[in-house]
Design an enzyme around this catalytic site. Structure first.
Site, PDB file in Angstrom:
ATOM      1  N   ARG A 206      -0.638  33.527   5.034  1.00 34.19           N
ATOM      2  CA  ARG A 206       0.433  33.559   5.858  1.00 34.19           C
ATOM      3  C   ARG A 206       0.616  33.796   7.173  1.00 34.19           C
ATOM      4  O   ARG A 206      -0.557  34.512   7.675  1.00 34.19           O
ATOM      5  CB  ARG A 206       1.545  34.501   4.981  1.00 34.19           C
ATOM      6  CG  ARG A 206       1.078  35.796   4.941  1.00 34.19           C
ATOM      7  CD  ARG A 206       1.821  36.717   4.149  1.00 34.19           C
ATOM      8  NE  ARG A 206       1.492  38.159   4.377  1.00 34.19           N
ATOM      9  CZ  ARG A 206       1.810  39.061   5.319  1.00 34.19           C
ATOM     10  NH1 ARG A 206       2.441  38.592   6.345  1.00 34.19           N
ATOM     11  NH2 ARG A 206       1.566  40.303   5.198  1.00 34.19           N
TER      12      ARG A 206
ATOM     13  N   HIS B 146      -8.674  19.486  -7.548  1.00 35.02           N
ATOM     14  CA  HIS B 146      -8.537  18.834  -8.708  1.00 35.02           C
ATOM     15  C   HIS B 146      -7.168  19.087  -9.458  1.00 35.02           C
ATOM     16  O   HIS B 146      -6.248  19.708  -8.823  1.00 35.02           O
ATOM     17  CB  HIS B 146      -9.378  19.873  -9.894  1.00 35.02           C
ATOM     18  CG  HIS B 146     -10.751  19.922  -9.410  1.00 35.02           C
ATOM     19  ND1 HIS B 146     -11.609  18.759  -9.996  1.00 35.02           N
ATOM     20  CD2 HIS B 146     -11.789  20.687  -8.543  1.00 35.02           C
ATOM     21  CE1 HIS B 146     -12.857  19.098  -9.542  1.00 35.02           C
ATOM     22  NE2 HIS B 146     -13.035  20.160  -8.849  1.00 35.02           N
TER      23      HIS B 146
END
Length: 244
Positions: free
Chosen positions: A198, A131
């Site tokens: 990460r 979105h």
């Protein structure tokens, strides 16, 4: 007496329900030989979509490789909505031996490619669309979404509940921890965790895994061992536990 009769009736009903459900699971599964109402661009030999299936549309632009395992309630979609003409090229492509765990979603409004022998745990969400919220005065759901291709390399493991966002490009043999939210580039032979994800461990050709693994190295299967012998060993290992 009435209690005993009620228990018997309940037992009979329960067994009947389980038999019917087992029949539905077997006959409702989708394969190349028995595609049902689904007409995929390709469905390879040995590939099976478990019953009940999730939402599936845009099948002509979905290509499934050989020996894929698609769990129950897995959503596979190509295009923003059903009945669109998406052109001549596939939009969603699964390589050979891909596993999608129960309740997973693969939403391919633009191209999504999942490499061979990639395994996904339950409830993994892979999407090429997100979105947008540029206009602060317009409801987010009414703003045109952004789309970027997703590429997942071969041999990856994607843990339960992980989310792969638009534009993500995962290399070969990447491990994605459960619940991680992945975006951007992930190099080959990396382990990622967190939201946003990460790199928490990576492979160095000279030094090995960095930081080093805390688990013992796997013991290789000796040469010449057959699958029947392995199955017999597994049964022997189970016996003491069953006796306990």
């Amino acid at each position: 007496m009435f209690s005993s009769l009620a228990r018997r009736r309940r037992g009979v009903t329960s067994r009947a329900v389980h038999r019917v459900w087992a029949w539905a699971q077997e006959n409702g599964a989708v394969t190349a030989q028995h595609p049902g109402r689904l007409r995929f661009g390709r469905i390879g030999a040995g590939t099976r979509l478990a019953f009940p299936q999730g939402t599936v549309f845009g099948e002509p632009w979905i290509e499934l490789g050989d020996h894929c395992i698609i769990g129950e309630q897995v959503t596979l979609t190509a295009g923003l909505m059903p009945d669109l003409d998406l052109g001549s090229d596939p939009i969603l492509t699964l390589g050979n031996g891909v596993v999608l765990g129960r309740g997973s979603h693969v939403i391919a409004d633009t191209t999504v490619t999942i490499g061979s022998d990639t395994y996904c745990g339950p409830y993994v969400y892979i999407t090429s669309t997100n979105h947008s919220y540029d206009d602060p005065h317009e409801p987010v759901g009414k703003q045109w979404p952004r789309m970027e291709p997703v590429v997942i390399g071969p041999g990856c493991w994607i843990g339960t509940g992980a989310v792969i966002l638009p534009g993500a490009r995962l290399g070969r043999n990447v491990v994605v921890a459960a619940g991680a939210v992945v975006r951007g580039e992930v190099p080959d032979h990396a382990v990622v965790a967190g939201a946003p994800a990460r790199v928490v461990r990576s492979w160095d050709p000279e030094a090995g895994w960095q930081p080093p693994l805390r688990t013992p190295a796997p013991v290789p299967i000796p040469e010449g061992i057959t699958s029947e012998q392995l199955a017999a060993v597994a049964l022997l290992e189970q016996d003491p536990a069953e006796g306990a």
